[in-house]
Design a protein around this motif. Structure first.
Motif, PDB file in Angstrom:
ATOM      1  N   GLU A  54       0.835  -1.222   0.000  1.00  0.00           N
ATOM      2  CA  GLU A  54       0.000   0.000   0.000  1.00  0.00           C
ATOM      3  C   GLU A  54       0.863   1.263   0.000  1.00  0.00           C
ATOM      4  O   GLU A  54       0.604   2.203  -0.744  1.00  0.00           O
ATOM      5  CB  GLU A  54      -0.862   0.054   1.270  1.00  0.00           C
ATOM      6  N   TYR A 403      -4.068   8.120   4.670  1.00  0.00           N
ATOM      7  CA  TYR A 403      -3.551   7.287   3.577  1.00  0.00           C
ATOM      8  C   TYR A 403      -4.365   7.426   2.287  1.00  0.00           C
ATOM      9  O   TYR A 403      -3.806   7.562   1.198  1.00  0.00           O
ATOM     10  CB  TYR A 403      -3.509   5.811   4.012  1.00  0.00           C
ATOM     11  N   ASP A 404      -5.675   7.414   2.413  1.00  0.00           N
ATOM     12  CA  ASP A 404      -6.524   7.424   1.209  1.00  0.00           C
ATOM     13  C   ASP A 404      -6.270   8.668   0.355  1.00  0.00           C
ATOM     14  O   ASP A 404      -6.240   8.595  -0.864  1.00  0.00           O
ATOM     15  CB  ASP A 404      -8.004   7.351   1.595  1.00  0.00           C
ATOM     16  N   ARG A 405      -6.081   9.808   1.019  1.00  0.00           N
ATOM     17  CA  ARG A 405      -5.824  11.054   0.293  1.00  0.00           C
ATOM     18  C   ARG A 405      -4.530  10.940  -0.528  1.00  0.00           C
ATOM     19  O   ARG A 405      -4.473  11.344  -1.688  1.00  0.00           O
ATOM     20  CB  ARG A 405      -5.726  12.216   1.298  1.00  0.00           C
TER      21      ARG A 405
END
Ligand code: ZN
Length: 419
Positions: A54, A403-405
């Protein structure tokens, strides 16, 4: 390593915690392998590999092969060894340091190295909102001219002289501004201009956090950072955690009882360490003060006069005297907390003459020596960097990493490159 964990242990929050642990480990041990990561963090290799995948995809870490030269030296057989590293310009953090000496806005890269900084002029502000807007605008200008990818900034750190409640992003009191509790307005105004999360700490704690993760305290779990300038305060780290006290107020070293002086501390007493082991005490001994009670409207004068005194060889004896006056308090701190290091920071604390006097007095009167339980050292992190490093600690190397950003922004960048 400190992981801020305010949330209950749902799978999603655990995942964030584990990501923070892996990322912290890659930063502190560049070149580490997946297997070593798994072992050190106590994960299965499969779990570590999934998180690594990731972080690679989001452009936050990268994998590098051991160079051919190293391979020849070590005569590796089989698969070439690879190691994981932080992508230095993969993420950035920004900060605002507010002090009577000079205020700074700064940007540091993901490895904690200063990327850019500037010093807005120190002027008096009428309101909390005015001050916040001025500093945030200076920071926004710095970001715009620095050329960094703004979508890769994790957050804003604020370090200032005063009492703060980081959990509520509040300034409780600030001598510098002469303000009482701001109800979180300073941080909210900054957030209106720089639309990112904001973390606030007093300068001693911000420096302690920065030394713990990026500076001279990386290798120890217990230390005290003493910030000595106009007044003196402390940031204490015990078992890798900042000690905050029951009411969020600790490290009030400046109000330790010491000798009586013909001066008055902000607390109203005449025997605080703030009056004998500090810049304020030194200026009095040098005959530079025309008043006895500490006056918050004269902070800029105290700062300028102290910097001049530190440059003046004739003041050296009195600088040493101030350092000697700090030693008994440090002996108490050492005996109470059992730190591995005591770090002296700030314009006075890190000054050679003052620092050497503290160390000599500890040696002469308190059995300090090379075989003792702790080491006294000068700080390695200047205050200009403390605020951005605080943000990096809070929003990158913790469970607060968004993290998603960054995964999305990495995808967009890749799309732009190939599109
Ligand atoms: Zn006091």
């Amino acid at each position: 390593m400190v992981i801020n964990s305010h949330s209950s242990a749902t799978p999603a929050s655990l995942r964030k915690t584990h990501r923070g642990m892996i990322l912290s480990r890659v930063q502190s041990e560049p070149g580490i392998s997946r297997a070593e990561l798994a072992r050190m963090c106590g994960f299965s290799e499969m779990a570590a590999t999934r998180i690594v995948r990731e972080l690679l995809a989001a452009g936050i870490i990268q994998e590098s092969r051991v160079s051919d030269q190293d391979k020849a030296k070590k005569k590796h057989v089989g698969r070439p060894k690879t190691g994981l590293h932080i992508v230095k310009d993969g993420l950035f953090a920004v900060g605002i340091t507010v002090s009577a000496y000079h205020s700074d806005v700064s940007i540091c890269d993901a490895d904690g190295k200063l990327h850019a900084s500037s010093s807005p002029e120190n002027v008096a502000f009428d309101t909390v909102a005015d001050a916040a807007r001025a500093y945030a605008s200076a920071l926004r200008d710095l970001i715009e001219t620095s050329g960094i990818d703004v979508s890769r900034i994790v957050g804003v750190g604020v370090a200032l002289s005063g009492r703060t409640l980081p959990d509520r992003a509040e300034i409780v009191t600030s001598d510098y501004f002469g303000w009482a509790n701001d109800g979180g307005q300073f941080c909210r105004e900054i957030q209106k201009i720089i639309n990112l999360p904001v973390e606030i700490e007093n300068i001693s704690n911000a420096l302690a956090i920065a030394e713990m993760r990026f500076g001279g305290a990386r290798d120890v779990s217990d230390f005290a950072l003493i910030h000595a300038a106009t007044f003196v305060g402390a940031g204490v780290v015990s078992d890798n955690r900042l000690v905050r006290g029951a009411a969020g107020v600790s490290g009030l070293l400046g109000h330790f009882r010491a000798e009586d002086r013909p001066l008055t501390c902000v607390c109203g007493r005449n025997d605080c360490l703030n009056l004998s082991a500090t810049g304020f005490g030194l200026l009095s001994r040098l005959g530079k003060l025309d008043h006895r009670a500490f006056d918050t409207s004269k902070l800029s004068f105290y700062a300028t006069a102290l910097l001049n005194a530190l440059d003046d060889p004739k003041a050296a004896d009195l600088v040493s005297e101030a350092g000697q006056n700090l030693a008994p308090a440090l002996d108490s701190v050492a005996k109470l907390l059992g730190p591995k290091k005591i770090i002296l920071s700030g314009y006075l604390g890190a000054h050679d003459c003052y620092f050497n006097a503290v160390r000599q007095a500890l040696t002469d009167h308190f059995d300090y020596g090379p075989h003792g339980s702790f080491e006294i050292v000068q700080g390695t992190i200047p205050s200009v960097e403390a605020a951005a490093l605080l943000a990096l600690h809070a929003f990158c190397y913790s469970d607060q990493l968004d993290y998603d950003r960054f995964a999305l922004s990495s995808d967009r960048n890749k799309g732009a490159q190939h599109g």
